[in-house]
Design a protein around this motif. Structure first.
Motif, PDB file in Angstrom:
ATOM      1  N   GLN A 158       0.549  -1.457  -0.203  1.00 15.04           N
ATOM      2  CA  GLN A 158       0.063  -0.115   0.002  1.00 15.04           C
ATOM      3  C   GLN A 158       0.608   1.266  -0.294  1.00 15.04           C
ATOM      4  O   GLN A 158       0.377   2.447  -0.580  1.00 15.04           O
ATOM      5  CB  GLN A 158      -0.966   0.115   1.446  1.00 15.04           C
ATOM      6  N   MET A 159       1.500   1.082   0.629  1.00 16.21           N
ATOM      7  CA  MET A 159       2.990   2.423   0.250  1.00 16.21           C
ATOM      8  C   MET A 159       3.793   2.810  -1.092  1.00 16.21           C
ATOM      9  O   MET A 159       3.771   2.076  -1.865  1.00 16.21           O
ATOM     10  CB  MET A 159       3.575   2.344   1.726  1.00 16.21           C
ATOM     11  N   MET A 160       3.654   4.051  -0.317  1.00 17.52           N
ATOM     12  CA  MET A 160       4.575   4.889  -1.933  1.00 17.52           C
ATOM     13  C   MET A 160       5.816   5.130  -1.194  1.00 17.52           C
ATOM     14  O   MET A 160       5.968   5.741  -0.616  1.00 17.52           O
ATOM     15  CB  MET A 160       3.269   6.218  -2.227  1.00 17.52           C
ATOM     16  N   GLU A 161       6.360   4.786  -2.545  1.00 21.96           N
ATOM     17  CA  GLU A 161       8.351   5.717  -2.990  1.00 21.96           C
ATOM     18  C   GLU A 161       8.441   5.955  -3.837  1.00 21.96           C
ATOM     19  O   GLU A 161       8.084   5.490  -5.219  1.00 21.96           O
ATOM     20  CB  GLU A 161       9.275   3.901  -1.563  1.00 21.96           C
ATOM     21  N   PRO A 162       9.540   6.289  -4.610  1.00 23.72           N
ATOM     22  CA  PRO A 162      10.448   6.663  -5.453  1.00 23.72           C
ATOM     23  C   PRO A 162      10.974   5.568  -5.581  1.00 23.72           C
ATOM     24  O   PRO A 162      10.921   4.676  -4.714  1.00 23.72           O
ATOM     25  CB  PRO A 162      11.222   7.856  -5.213  1.00 23.72           C
ATOM     26  N   VAL A 163      10.626   5.114  -6.719  1.00 25.09           N
ATOM     27  CA  VAL A 163      11.502   4.212  -7.665  1.00 25.09           C
ATOM     28  C   VAL A 163      12.191   4.326  -8.563  1.00 25.09           C
ATOM     29  O   VAL A 163      11.598   5.441  -9.839  1.00 25.09           O
ATOM     30  CB  VAL A 163      11.085   2.528  -7.515  1.00 25.09           C
ATOM     31  N   GLU A 164      12.682   3.529  -9.401  1.00 22.42           N
ATOM     32  CA  GLU A 164      14.230   3.830 -11.110  1.00 22.42           C
ATOM     33  C   GLU A 164      13.854   2.538 -11.183  1.00 22.42           C
ATOM     34  O   GLU A 164      14.207   1.826 -11.278  1.00 22.42           O
ATOM     35  CB  GLU A 164      15.162   4.677 -10.346  1.00 22.42           C
TER      36      GLU A 164
END
Lengths: 355, 223, 185, 249
Positions: A174-180
């Motif tokens: 459910q969480m959001m984080e920046p990803v590449e």
């Protein structure tokens, strides 16, 4: 490609596509439903196929079919739905078919709740279904790592012809984080699947995929082959993150999202001059026994923290074999342990109190 | 037993297979066939004794190769073939209870063409046949499903190798005699295991003919 | 610098999107961010909250036990999160919706009449932006520019016309802080 | 002189394990012949189920994958959906597999109009496990688990699968045939061909229900078994085409 802000469940989906998986069979269940919805939207855009099955049982068997036909394929669920997939996972293991199965775990047993949990550890690491088998289990702790481990999961599945589990929890989903997403991805093109049932096209004898061996000697041979494969996986695919263990008096063993919370607690303790290290199993099976065993010789105590009533701690104790005291701290029911709670457990270690 | 068609039936755990093996290994001649028609249970069947049978000149009729151990109710075509050979001695080991006897139905017409023995093995230590009434009901059900008539009863009270007293055997015989009388079917013999017989022969007051047999169906932990 | 913010209110008040906007802006500034919603039945109509971490260092736990800031959009949220706030933390409320005052003397209490300001801007929905404007000005965790950039990105082409009013809302929030139009206990 | 019985290339050159009088052998042959005649063996993937035909992969001369009990339609869905359109995918299932444990899978694959062909062998009993009651066991029929004969009060009523699936909009071709005499065997073959043609032309879900025998668990001779199909089964399971939308689709 730069950084994007994504939700854990979406990252799993996109990571699978990046890993060359264009087939997904799924069934909605909270807290992984976004993954199913993401695939429904995204796969047709890249020329893949999404199909919503009538049940988790059916989904895993569609996966079995697609894997039989030699395709990279995935399904996902959360704890109660994952239980339903166990029959199919046992068949995949028996028939030696590659597939990736995601479990975004929630509270249990039974219907439980939709909050995060690590109480499916036994189920995913000890086989789960009937028969003598293991599935490699990868447990990411952050969203960037999902990308890496999803790619790994498909590679391991194809390389060893085995179902692989990607284990997260509701929080991670459910969480959001920046990803590449890097350009370089594992697409699976280098795996020859000459065993796949795709229609013979006149090339050789018909192929058969089955997990049935009426002959006891032959079934034992199949089991020997599986076990040999598992030993190879243990030797080659054990993954673990180790932080500040060298000079540590105490070590925390935790995986997935809990390892992050534990890490914050460790930082707090280190500021207070308590030397605590972290061992984070990334592959839960194969379990990083050696590093835990080696570390246990040099520390005063080991603390295992889980969102369960104590599951991985059994493997920790097996690895430690009494070389140091092992204590456990866990929360269940979807309650996430806090940094302070873990910090207090660290202080107890210093006082020689073990729970 | 004059006939060269012997069908062995009974309830689960009666000792059918033990008797069928014993009987087959006693027979002399070149055309002896033991047909394993147990399609009900995948364990403890005649087919597990293939080697011993073959060494002793008995041909086992059972699914071949890997199918021998399949969880499939396979009846091979050879059964009908052997039943049509007049000079052959054919012993049929049937699965337990009336469910196992159903498989005989398809052969009833060919079996009936010649004299046959249809033997019911009775172990009084099994609750389902522990009284005359119960035993009769099992025999009736087996006859109905197999479409054949029981021609004899063989008494085989046992506890799978554990000691049985001569009193128990005596009691078993008494019940079987009662059944025999009520059904008009002879009580052919009482089976007793070799080792047990040695132990209790002095106190045993058997009225019937005794079949002393060497026990073959044993648990893997038996030494 | 590390901000651990909990935004809480009723479902449908835009709690989740406010958090998302901050996370997005933080990412654009090259900071480490995480966004963790409370999810579940309460999400639909009940109370909802989101934990946003914006940090110069890697985010450890995305779960916030001791927020450095709280934005409360209703009384239950105020009651739940006010005691958790760290010493010296910032407690923002939409004072048109929260009628309680903080009795803590170790925190900054910042009641913002966000709904009233938004109504004056003829768009009640931008109340959240007023609060975010106040939040970034007070905490200095993000620049106004990156928040605006994030907003432009989120709104997209279709809703481009709404940028102006949102910007005004952010500015209004900023003004409140700069003019110290809040109570500090 | 013409050979009356030629081996078909559709089946491998091995003996089957089926009991004398069981019509699985005939049905295998019909399916194998049909695929051979269509020139489709090299582009066919069959899905074996659980039941007496669990080893059907040893006989069909095409690629085969074996499914868990009842799940063959789901496995077939997975196979069909990921392979090129020219591939033919079929399941071969008995009544226990298809109509009991696998009822969910068959209904939903039919509803989705999966472009697969289902060969459904109905002999009104569980063969593999030793003659227990199936969902298609007839009223009054005695089995190991309906020892007094099936009654509506105790065990409920038999399911007519073809009729039921025909009600679904997703199905394209459904026919029930029998194998109790030569004429019916010929008809069965035609139905199997029509079903595979339906798939070949990409027209959606096709199924042939084939009434079959079980001398071993019925306790009847092979001849009596064929008669039983005719006298007992067909009245309850009437033969015929239940759905044919091949032209409309």
């Amino acid at each position: 490609m730069g950084k994007v802000l994504m939700k854990g469940n979406e990252v799993i989906g996109e990571a699978a596509i990046h890993a060359g998986c264009y087939y997904f069979f799924g069934y909605p269940i909270t807290p992984q439903s976004e993954l199913v919805a993401y695939m429904a939207k995204r796969l047709p855009e890249v020329g893949g196929l999404f199909l919503q099955s009538e049940s988790e049982v059916s989904a895993i068997n569609m996966v079995y079919g697609a894997a039989s036909a030699g395709k990279r394929v995935m399904t996902s669920s959360s704890s109660p739905g994952f239980s339903l997939k166990q029959e199919g996972i046992s068949y995949l293991a028996g028939a030696e078919l590659p597939a990736v199965i995601v479990n975004v775990a929630r509270g249990g047993p039974g219907l439980g709740n939709i909050q995060p949990s690590q109480s499916d550890y036994f189920q995913v690491t000890k086989g789960g279904g009937h028969g003598d088998y293991h599935t490699p289990v990868l447990a990411p702790a952050n969203l960037q790592e999902i990308i890496e481990l999803t790619s790994d999961a498909f590679r391991i599945a194809d390389q060893y012809r085995t179902p692989v589990i990607l284990l997260g929890d509701g929080m991670l989903g459910q969480m959001m984080e920046p990803v590449e997403f890097n350009e370089k991805t594992e697409t699976g093109d280098n795996f020859m699947k000459d065993w796949a049932t795709t229609g013979t096209e006149g090339d050789g004898l018909p192929k058969v995929i089955t997990s049935l061996d009426l002959n006891d000697v032959k079934l034992e041979q199949r089991n020997h082959r599986l076990q040999a494969k598992y030993r190879k996986i243990e030797n080659n695919e054990t993954k673990v993150e180790v932080k500040n263990v060298e000079e540590a008096d105490y070590v925390i063993v935790a995986y997935g999202t809990v390892a992050r919370i534990a890490h914050s607690a460790i930082e707090k303790a280190r500021q207070d001059g308590i030397k605590v290290g972290l061992i984070r199993p990334i592959s839960l099976w194969p379990f990083p026994k050696k590093i835990i065993s080696d570390t246990s010789k040099n520390v005063k105590a080991i603390l295992t923290v889980e969102m369960s009533a104590g599951q991985m701690v059994e493997d920790v104790r097996l690895a430690v074999e009494g070389k140091s005291p092992v204590s456990f701290y866990g929360r269940t029911g979807g309650i996430i342990p806090t940094v302070d709670e873990i910090y207090r457990e660290i202080l107890k270690l210093g006082k020689g109190v073990t729970s | 037993m004059e006939s060269n068609r012997i069908i062995v039936t009974g309830h689960y755990g009666s000792g059918k297979t033990e008797y069928a093996l014993h009987e087959a290994l006693q027979k002399e001649g070149s055309q002896i066939y033991l047909c394993d028609l147990d399609v009900i249970n995948p364990y403890f069947r005649s087919r597990d004794y293939k080697e011993e049978l073959e060494v002793n000149g008995v041909n086992l009729v059972a699914p071949k190769g890997d199918l021998m151990k399949a969880d499939l109710p396979i009846v091979t075509g050879e059964v009908a073939m052997r039943l049509n050979e007049k000079d052959a001695t054919v012993i049929i080991d049937v699965g337990g209870d009336e469910d196992g006897a159903t498989v005989l139905g398809q052969f009833a017409p060919v079996i009936e063409e010649m004299p046959y023995e249809f033997l019911f093995i009775a172990n009084m230590n099994r609750p389902s046949v522990a009284t005359a009434e119960k035993m009769i009901s099992v025999i009736r059900a087996i006859e109905l499903n197999s479409r054949l008539h029981v021609t004899g009863i063989i008494h085989n009270t046992h506890l799978c190798g554990e000691a049985v007293t001569s009193e128990e055997i005596h009691h078993g015989e008494t019940v079987c005699q009662e059944v025999s009388k009520k059904l008009g079917v002879p009580l052919v013999a009482t089976m007793i295991e070799e080792e047990l017989y040695k132990e209790i022969s002095e106190s045993l007051i058997a009225k019937e003919q005794l079949i002393i047999f060497k026990r073959r169906l044993r648990s893997p932990w038996y030494v | 610098m590390k901000q651990e913010l909990i935004i809480a209110g009723f479902g449908g008040q835009g709690v989740m999107s406010m958090g998302q906007l901050l996370a997005y802006a933080g990412m654009k500034e090259g900071k480490h961010v995480s966004w963790l919603p409370s999810y579940g039945p309460e999400q639909r109509g009940g109370t909802a909250n989101v934990s946003v971490v914006i940090s110069d260092k890697e985010v450890g736990s995305p779960v916030i036990d001791k927020p450095t800031s709280v934005i409360a959009l209703n009384n239950p949220s105020f009651e739940k999160f006010e005691p958790m706030l760290i010493e010296g933390g910032d407690l923002f409320t939409n004072s048109n919706l929260v009628d309680i005052s903080s009795k803590r003397e170790d925190i900054y209490f910042l009641p913002v009449p966000a709904t009233e300001i938004a109504k004056n801007l003829k768009m009640e929905r931008v109340a959240g932006m007023v609060l975010l404007g106040a939040f970034i000005t007070k905490t200095k965790v993000l620049s106004k520019d990156s928040l605006l950039e994030a907003l432009i990105n989120v709104l997209g082409e279709k809703k481009k016309h709404l940028i102006g009013v949102n910007e005004e809302a952010i500015l209004a929030g900023e003004n409140l802080i700069e003019k110290k139009l809040f109570l500090t206990k | 002189m013409k050979t009356a019985f030629e081996r078909t290339n559709g089946l491998k050159d091995v003996d089957t394990h089926y009991c004398p009088g069981c019509t699985h052998g005939i049905i295998h042959r019909l399916v194998g012949e049909t695929l051979a005649e269509m020139g489709a063996l090299e582009r066919t993937v069959g899905v074996a189920s659980v039941g007496c035909s669990v080893l059907s992969y040893d006989y069909f001369n095409c690629d085969m994958t074996q499914a868990a009990h009842g799940r063959a339609p789901a496995v077939a869905t997975g196979v069909k959906r990921v392979l090129p359109d020219d591939r033919l995918v079929f399941t071969y299932q008995g009544d226990g597999d298809l109509a009991s444990i696998g009822m969910g899978e068959i209904v939903h694959s039919a509803a989705r109009s999966e472009n697969i062909t289902v060969i459904f062998v109905n002999n009104a009993i569980y063969g593999m496990t030793g003659g227990q009651m199936a969902p298609t066991t007839l009223m009054g029929q005695k089995t190991a688990t309906s020892p007094l004969g099936r009654s509506s009060a105790a065990q409920g009523l038999p399911i007519r699968v073809s009729e039921m699936l025909a009600t679904l909009d997703g199905t394209t071709y459904i026919e029930r045939v029998s194998t109790h005499d030569v004429a019916h065997v010929m008809k069965a073959k035609k139905a199997i061909r029509k079903a595979f043609d339906t798939q070949e032309k990409n027209k959606g879900f096709s199924m042939v229900e084939i009434l079959s025998t079980c001398p071993t668990n019925w306790g009847l001779t092979p001849e009596e078994s064929l008669q039983w199909v005719k006298d007992e089964m067909i009245p309850y399971y009437p033969l015929g085409i239940y759905k044919d939308l091949r032209e409309e689709r």
